[in-house]
Design an enzyme around this catalytic site. Structure first.
Site, PDB file in Angstrom:
ATOM      1  N   PRO A  48      33.853  38.040 -15.790  1.00 37.88           N
ATOM      2  CA  PRO A  48      33.941  38.404 -14.373  1.00 37.88           C
ATOM      3  C   PRO A  48      34.478  37.258 -13.524  1.00 37.88           C
ATOM      4  CG  PRO A  48      31.641  38.282 -15.099  1.00 37.88           C
ATOM      5  CD  PRO A  48      32.483  38.007 -16.293  1.00 37.88           C
ATOM      6  N   GLU A  49      35.423  37.577 -12.666  1.00 33.26           N
ATOM      7  CA  GLU A  49      35.937  36.589 -11.722  1.00 33.26           C
ATOM      8  C   GLU A  49      35.360  36.899 -10.331  1.00 33.26           C
ATOM      9  OE1 GLU A  49      39.733  34.996 -11.743  1.00 33.26           O
ATOM     10  OE2 GLU A  49      40.148  35.345 -13.858  1.00 33.26           O
TER      11      GLU A  49
END
Ligand SMILES: [Zn+2]
Length: 283
Positions: free
Chosen positions: A2-3
């Site tokens: 996840p960014e």
């Protein structure tokens, strides 16, 4: 992995289920994730109201009525799921605990928040809210890319004299917090700057121009995440992973989408990570 936009989407998805709500019970099903959980974590969470949910870089922070802040990091594979239909928004439910459900918050509004992480690179910690910014994971962070402290002059100053490729400079969490590989590739493509170019050799004008581009790339992804939240009725309650198309990331060998270009997108490895770029458009 996840960014920032995914983490922001998770935070936004958790907010209606958690903010202003008391944690009735916390189940902590193992002693650690990446690091050991803080002492007596379940006890310190139980009975506390979540006064505010916020995000700093890729960390979700829940300020509790006890004066402590719960820090949540999703790591590589961490997922958060809302179930229990607290607000009549979620038609799905999954009452059976699944493997890798390491922490479960039973909120007093009926919501059940599950942290599931097969690879266990995630983390949780409890820290005093008043000194949260001094926590070892947070004190090293530069300004938020969507915040007021990230501005043209900041990036120009940070790049000055830097001999590292611009790709590495933008991934440096001390220069700007929370930018990851995907969105750096996308931003450099839009800015028409080669990921190989040395940060200190790019003109101040071009560096400054990257600031609104970085914001725009992130905001578009957050918008896509917001759409995924609105489609939640059909989803399984899992937050933060959504369909989003990239201009350059993951498109090795495909034609560049810039009008009149069409050159094949290249992939190179920089600091162990893939950079995707168009050698024609990005100089
Ligand atoms: Zn091109």
């Amino acid at each position: 992995m996840p960014e920032l936009p995914e983490v922001e989407t998770v935070k936004r998805g958790l907010t209606p289920a958690m903010e202003g709500v008391v944690i009735g019970r916390a189940d902590v099903n193992r002693p650690d994730l990446r690091w050991p959980f803080p002492e007596r974590m379940a006890e310190r969470l139980t009975g506390q109201r979540v006064d505010r949910l916020r995000r700093r870089s890729k960390y979700i922070l829940a300020d509790l009525s006890s004066g402590e802040t719960l820090l949540i990091h999703l790591g590589m594979s961490g997922r958060m799921t809302v179930s229990g239909d607290p607000l009549g928004q979620f038609v799905h439910d999954h009452p059976m605990p699944a493997k890798h459900d390491h922490v479960v918050f039973h909120m007093e509004n009926g919501a059940r928040i599950t942290f599931n992480d097969p690879r266990r690179f995630g983390a949780m910690d409890l820290l005093p809210t008043a000194t949260a910014e001094e926590h070892k994971l947070l004190s090293v962070l530069g300004p938020e890319p969507l915040g007021n402290d990230f501005h043209e002059q900041h990036l120009i100053d940070a790049f000055k004299g830097r001999n590292t490729p611009v790709k590495s400079a933008l991934l440096d969490q001390g220069i700007v917090a929370g930018l990851g590989n995907i969105y750096v590739c996308e931003a450099l493509y839009r800015a028409r700057v080669s990921p190989r170019r040395k940060a200190g050799q790019i003109s101040a004008q071009r560096v400054g121009a990257m600031v609104p581009i970085i914001r725009q790339v992130l905001l578009e992804a957050i918008d896509a995440g917001g759409s995924s939240l609105r489609d939640f009725r059909q989803a399984d309650g899992e937050l933060g992973y959504f369909q989003h198309s990239f201009e350059v990331y993951g498109r090795e060998g495909d034609p560049c989408r810039t009008e009149g270009c069409g050159a094949a997108i290249k992939r190179i490895t920089q600091s162990g990570r893939s950079s995707f770029y168009c050698a024609q458009c990005q100089r």
